[in-house]
Design a protein around this motif. Structure first.
Motif, PDB file in Angstrom:
ATOM      1  N   GLY A   1      -2.703  33.430  12.842  1.00  0.00           N
ATOM      2  CA  GLY A   1      -3.994  33.868  12.325  1.00  0.00           C
ATOM      3  C   GLY A   1      -4.836  34.522  13.405  1.00  0.00           C
ATOM      4  O   GLY A   1      -5.481  35.550  13.191  1.00  0.00           O
ATOM      5  N   LEU A   2      -4.787  33.921  14.593  1.00  0.00           N
ATOM      6  CA  LEU A   2      -5.559  34.450  15.719  1.00  0.00           C
ATOM      7  C   LEU A   2      -5.127  35.879  16.056  1.00  0.00           C
ATOM      8  O   LEU A   2      -5.963  36.744  16.365  1.00  0.00           O
ATOM      9  N   ARG A   3      -3.835  36.144  15.950  1.00  0.00           N
ATOM     10  CA  ARG A   3      -3.339  37.496  16.247  1.00  0.00           C
ATOM     11  C   ARG A   3      -3.909  38.503  15.253  1.00  0.00           C
ATOM     12  O   ARG A   3      -4.420  39.557  15.641  1.00  0.00           O
ATOM     13  N   VAL A   4      -3.842  38.165  13.975  1.00  0.00           N
ATOM     14  CA  VAL A   4      -4.359  39.080  12.955  1.00  0.00           C
ATOM     15  C   VAL A   4      -5.852  39.295  13.156  1.00  0.00           C
ATOM     16  O   VAL A   4      -6.351  40.433  13.171  1.00  0.00           O
ATOM     17  N   ALA A   5      -6.582  38.177  13.349  1.00  0.00           N
ATOM     18  CA  ALA A   5      -8.037  38.269  13.467  1.00  0.00           C
ATOM     19  C   ALA A   5      -8.439  39.076  14.695  1.00  0.00           C
ATOM     20  O   ALA A   5      -9.363  39.901  14.638  1.00  0.00           O
ATOM     21  N   THR A   6      -7.754  38.868  15.813  1.00  0.00           N
ATOM     22  CA  THR A   6      -8.121  39.558  17.049  1.00  0.00           C
ATOM     23  C   THR A   6      -7.853  41.058  16.945  1.00  0.00           C
ATOM     24  O   THR A   6      -8.705  41.881  17.285  1.00  0.00           O
ATOM     25  N   VAL A   7      -6.662  41.404  16.463  1.00  0.00           N
ATOM     26  CA  VAL A   7      -6.322  42.820  16.352  1.00  0.00           C
ATOM     27  C   VAL A   7      -7.284  43.523  15.403  1.00  0.00           C
ATOM     28  O   VAL A   7      -7.787  44.626  15.686  1.00  0.00           O
ATOM     29  N   SER A   8      -7.578  42.883  14.298  1.00  0.00           N
ATOM     30  CA  SER A   8      -8.495  43.508  13.343  1.00  0.00           C
ATOM     31  C   SER A   8      -9.900  43.607  13.943  1.00  0.00           C
ATOM     32  O   SER A   8     -10.608  44.593  13.758  1.00  0.00           O
ATOM     33  N   SER A   9     -10.285  42.604  14.709  1.00  0.00           N
ATOM     34  CA  SER A   9     -11.588  42.619  15.354  1.00  0.00           C
ATOM     35  C   SER A   9     -11.674  43.751  16.381  1.00  0.00           C
ATOM     36  O   SER A   9     -12.694  44.447  16.479  1.00  0.00           O
ATOM     37  N   ILE A  10     -10.597  43.969  17.134  1.00  0.00           N
ATOM     38  CA  ILE A  10     -10.588  45.037  18.147  1.00  0.00           C
ATOM     39  C   ILE A  10     -10.819  46.397  17.473  1.00  0.00           C
ATOM     40  O   ILE A  10     -11.544  47.246  17.987  1.00  0.00           O
ATOM     41  N   SER A  11     -10.236  46.583  16.308  1.00  0.00           N
ATOM     42  CA  SER A  11     -10.431  47.865  15.635  1.00  0.00           C
ATOM     43  C   SER A  11     -11.821  47.945  15.002  1.00  0.00           C
ATOM     44  O   SER A  11     -12.399  49.021  14.917  1.00  0.00           O
ATOM     45  N   LEU A  12     -12.378  46.799  14.602  1.00  0.00           N
ATOM     46  CA  LEU A  12     -13.672  46.821  13.913  1.00  0.00           C
ATOM     47  C   LEU A  12     -14.865  46.977  14.856  1.00  0.00           C
ATOM     48  O   LEU A  12     -15.930  47.420  14.446  1.00  0.00           O
ATOM     49  N   VAL A  13     -14.703  46.617  16.124  1.00  0.00           N
ATOM     50  CA  VAL A  13     -15.818  46.688  17.075  1.00  0.00           C
ATOM     51  C   VAL A  13     -16.435  48.090  17.089  1.00  0.00           C
ATOM     52  O   VAL A  13     -17.655  48.256  17.191  1.00  0.00           O
ATOM     53  N   SER A  14     -15.585  49.096  16.928  1.00  0.00           N
ATOM     54  CA  SER A  14     -16.046  50.490  16.989  1.00  0.00           C
ATOM     55  C   SER A  14     -17.215  50.770  16.061  1.00  0.00           C
ATOM     56  O   SER A  14     -18.048  51.639  16.337  1.00  0.00           O
ATOM     57  N   VAL A  15     -17.286  50.027  14.967  1.00  0.00           N
ATOM     58  CA  VAL A  15     -18.360  50.244  14.005  1.00  0.00           C
ATOM     59  C   VAL A  15     -19.726  49.999  14.642  1.00  0.00           C
ATOM     60  O   VAL A  15     -20.747  50.505  14.187  1.00  0.00           O
ATOM     61  N   GLY A  16     -19.736  49.251  15.732  1.00  0.00           N
ATOM     62  CA  GLY A  16     -20.981  48.935  16.422  1.00  0.00           C
ATOM     63  C   GLY A  16     -21.759  50.181  16.844  1.00  0.00           C
ATOM     64  O   GLY A  16     -22.970  50.107  17.086  1.00  0.00           O
ATOM     65  N   MET A  17     -21.079  51.324  16.917  1.00  0.00           N
ATOM     66  CA  MET A  17     -21.784  52.551  17.303  1.00  0.00           C
ATOM     67  C   MET A  17     -22.849  52.926  16.268  1.00  0.00           C
ATOM     68  O   MET A  17     -23.768  53.690  16.575  1.00  0.00           O
ATOM     69  N   LEU A  18     -22.762  52.328  15.087  1.00  0.00           N
ATOM     70  CA  LEU A  18     -23.759  52.618  14.055  1.00  0.00           C
ATOM     71  C   LEU A  18     -25.145  52.119  14.455  1.00  0.00           C
ATOM     72  O   LEU A  18     -26.151  52.629  13.984  1.00  0.00           O
TER      73      LEU A  18
ATOM     74  N   LEU B   1      -1.235  36.958  23.215  1.00  0.00           N
ATOM     75  CA  LEU B   1      -1.285  35.817  22.287  1.00  0.00           C
ATOM     76  C   LEU B   1       0.115  35.300  21.975  1.00  0.00           C
ATOM     77  O   LEU B   1       0.327  34.092  21.837  1.00  0.00           O
ATOM     78  N   VAL B   2       1.080  36.219  21.867  1.00  0.00           N
ATOM     79  CA  VAL B   2       2.467  35.768  21.654  1.00  0.00           C
ATOM     80  C   VAL B   2       2.908  34.926  22.840  1.00  0.00           C
ATOM     81  O   VAL B   2       3.519  33.860  22.677  1.00  0.00           O
ATOM     82  N   GLY B   3       2.535  35.384  24.048  1.00  0.00           N
ATOM     83  CA  GLY B   3       2.869  34.620  25.241  1.00  0.00           C
ATOM     84  C   GLY B   3       2.239  33.236  25.220  1.00  0.00           C
ATOM     85  O   GLY B   3       2.886  32.241  25.552  1.00  0.00           O
ATOM     86  N   VAL B   4       0.976  33.174  24.804  1.00  0.00           N
ATOM     87  CA  VAL B   4       0.284  31.884  24.716  1.00  0.00           C
ATOM     88  C   VAL B   4       1.021  30.957  23.753  1.00  0.00           C
ATOM     89  O   VAL B   4       1.227  29.774  24.031  1.00  0.00           O
ATOM     90  N   ARG B   5       1.445  31.536  22.623  1.00  0.00           N
ATOM     91  CA  ARG B   5       2.146  30.694  21.650  1.00  0.00           C
ATOM     92  C   ARG B   5       3.443  30.154  22.244  1.00  0.00           C
ATOM     93  O   ARG B   5       3.771  28.983  22.066  1.00  0.00           O
TER      94      ARG B   5
END
Lengths: 231, 376
Positions: free
Chosen positions: A141-158, A199-203
């Protein structure tokens, strides 16, 4: 070469500075989301009836556009990183709650029975048995959430200069500089891939107890484990 | 002693899982609860360590009501072994076994030392200590389960169908191991199974439960086989009740004949001398005295007996150690109808005919009310 990584002065940041800001804005909300999701998920495991409505709420929250969050939050938290991070943290719940619930529920009943019979109370059972066994599901879950979060941060330019690599992308459009657009997109993608690999390494570090498909079978004395070899 | 006194378990929907069950479970012996599925045997077991709360009646341990002490203290004084072992998959074997000692506040080193000692005790190689459960076979995992239950040396061991999920060969090994361990440790063991053969093999006392959680019979296994209380118990015991009961009679009283036995290098005189009136065959042994096969005396060529032409000798029984069941089996398996008794080293002690085994069975039945433990 260095020209490639030159950043327009209006961003008031270096290339590496942008990466640092981007990572911070992506990772902190996910970690906070994880901490918030753990007790919610545990409640859902204990009170089965609570799970469907909680899932419904997290899904609805996920459906709210970040712009709407910004409009509301800006009165309270202003044009800050926090305003960017709050919606990202809320979004991560839609991934974390089901991941943790499924992870905790995946603990075999006989393992729980054994723990109960050995005199482990509910807290110990959760911390020493359920949570560790749920780690692979939680990290998935952490992998999905982090990757999606990395792509979503860009919206902050609004909301101004809070989108990190997103602002770089925006600048590329404003100044008609494809170099900036490429730099932003590729950097974001590479960030996501690298963080995912970490994260894969952490797991792998946290779960030496999981069967590894690729590792060669290690036969136990007298009774060799042959199933692995057959896979 | 664990005393189960008119205990009833009724679920909120009205289902009665256990119905006014009373059992006195003797110390330092194996008491088996056996019955078809839905007979409440597992529920009964789980009421003893309060994983299931009883609705009526009392269960006491050495005179003290089990509901009167803290539940986790009670549970830590009772080892618990379940089907599929229920190991902690995220912990190494040694840490699995050390779980309860660690909880009781033992130091890490002491707990690990104890775990290593127990691994040896249950027949696990010390090299497995750092492995994880997925790296072990089902039988090995079950041994870890037993070791884990024994770790804090609890006086009581509760076992819930522990050997049901492993294949028959491994199961037999685990059963033998349990009997051997029990001889060393003398725990009070309550063992749940649906397998009546397992119950008869392991039990000092066997409680047969019927569907609905009612006690059908509580007796030593030999008595169960000889005097089933009713049609249900008789039916549950299944076929071959008489044959299986022979497991409880020793072969020590059998009249073994030592004369009709010749070595493989025997001369014509020796063969003639060994030929016994009333015994149409001679058993040929190798030079060490181990059985090779049967032959009619006339077919033997003195000096160099052709072992390829001998009749099979079936399965020898350990004379005096094995039961009459093994002796009868040996005589039935042999084409000559004679069973071969051997000593510990496999050397022939004597031979016995089906008729003689039959006579021994009749006199054993006549002589004893069978209350003896199983032999072999």
């Amino acid at each position: 070469m260095n020209d490639w990584f030159r950043i327009p002065s209006d961003l008031q940041n270096s290339y590496l500075g942008l990466i640092g800001l981007h990572l911070r804005e992506a990772v902190i909300p996910v970690l906070v989301g994880l901490v918030v999701a753990l007790p919610i998920a545990q409640l859902c495991v204990r009170l089965r009836w609570l799970y469907p409505p909680v899932l419904w709420v997290t899904t609805v929250l996920y459906a709210i556009p970040s712009l709407a969050f910004f409009v509301v939050l800006i009165d309270y938290t202003g044009q800050t990183e926090t305003t960017v991070m709050i919606p990202l943290g809320v979004y991560s719940l839609v991934v974390f709650v089901p991941a943790i619930v499924d992870g905790v529920r995946s603990v075999p009943q006989e393992t729980l029975d054994a723990a109960t019979a050995m005199g482990l109370g509910p807290v110990r059972r959760y911390l020493q048995v359920q949570l560790p066994i749920a780690v692979p599901a939680i990290i998935a879950g952490l992998r999905v959430a982090t990757v999606s979060s990395i792509s979503l941060v860009s919206v902050g330019m609004l909301i101004g200069n809070q989108g990190a690599l997103g602002n770089l992308l925006n600048d590329g459009q404003i100044y008609h500089q494809p170099r900036l657009i490429w730099l932003s997109v590729i950097t974001t993608a590479v960030l996501a891939i690298v963080v995912d690999a970490v994260l894969v390494g952490v797991r792998l570090l946290l779960t030496p107890w999981m069967p590894r498909g690729t590792r060669k079978a290690r036969p136990a004395p007298a009774e060799p484990v042959t199933e692995d070899a057959a896979r | 002693m664990i005393r189960i006194d008119s205990v009833t378990k009724r679920y909120p929907d009205g289902t009665v899982a256990v119905d006014r069950l009373s059992l006195d479970i003797p110390d330092r012996s194996i008491t088996v609860l056996v019955g078809p599925s839905g007979c409440g045997k597992t529920t009964t077991l789980r009421m003893i360590n309060r994983m299931v709360d009883l609705s009526e009646g009392t269960i006491s341990l050495d005179g003290a009501d089990i509901t009167k002490q803290p539940v986790n203290t009670l549970r830590r004084s009772m080892g618990y072994v379940i089907q599929n072992a229920g190991l902690f998959q995220h912990r190494t074997i040694v840490d699995n076994i050390a779980t309860v000692p660690r909880m009781l506040g033992w130091g890490k080193e002491k707990a690990r030392a104890r775990a290593t000692e127990l691994m040896e005790r249950v027949g696990l190689d010390a090299s497995l200590a750092k492995r994880y459960p997925y790296q072990l076979s089902g039988g090995q995992q079950q041994r870890v389960g037993v070791a884990r239950a024994l770790a804090a040396d609890p006086p009581v061991l509760l076992m819930d169908e522990p050997f049901s999920a492993v294949d028959p060969v491994v199961r037999k090994g685990l059963q033998d191991e349990l009997l051997r361990l029990q001889e060393e440790l003398g725990k009070t063991i309550v063992f749940v199974t649906h397998d009546i053969d397992e119950a008869i093999k392991l039990g000092t006392m066997v409680a047969v439960l019927r569907t609905g959680g009612k006690l059908a019979q509580f007796a030593p296994p030999a008595e169960l086989l000889s005097d089933p209380a009713d049609a249900f118990v008789e039916d549950f015991l299944g076929a071959d009740r008489g044959i299986r009961r022979l497991s409880f009679f020793s072969s020590a009283g059998l009249d073994l004949k030592t004369s009709p036995i010749v070595a493989v290098d025997s001369t014509a005189e020796q063969i003639a001398e060994r030929t016994t009136p009333g015994v149409p065959y001679l058993l040929v042994t190798d030079l060490d005295g181990r059985p090779l096969g049967w032959s009619e005396p006339a077919a033997l060529t003195a000096g160099s007996i052709d072992t390829a032409r001998l009749l099979a000798y079936g399965r020898p029984f350990a004379a005096g150690k094995d039961s009459l069941r093994a002796a009868l089996d040996g005589s039935v398996l042999s084409p000559t109808g004679w069973a071969v008794g051997v000593d510990d080293t496999g050397r022939v002690v004597g031979v016995v005919s089906q008729q003689a085994v039959g006579e021994a069975i009749r006199s054993a039945h006549a002589a004893v009310r069978p209350d003896t433990k199983a032999v072999g």
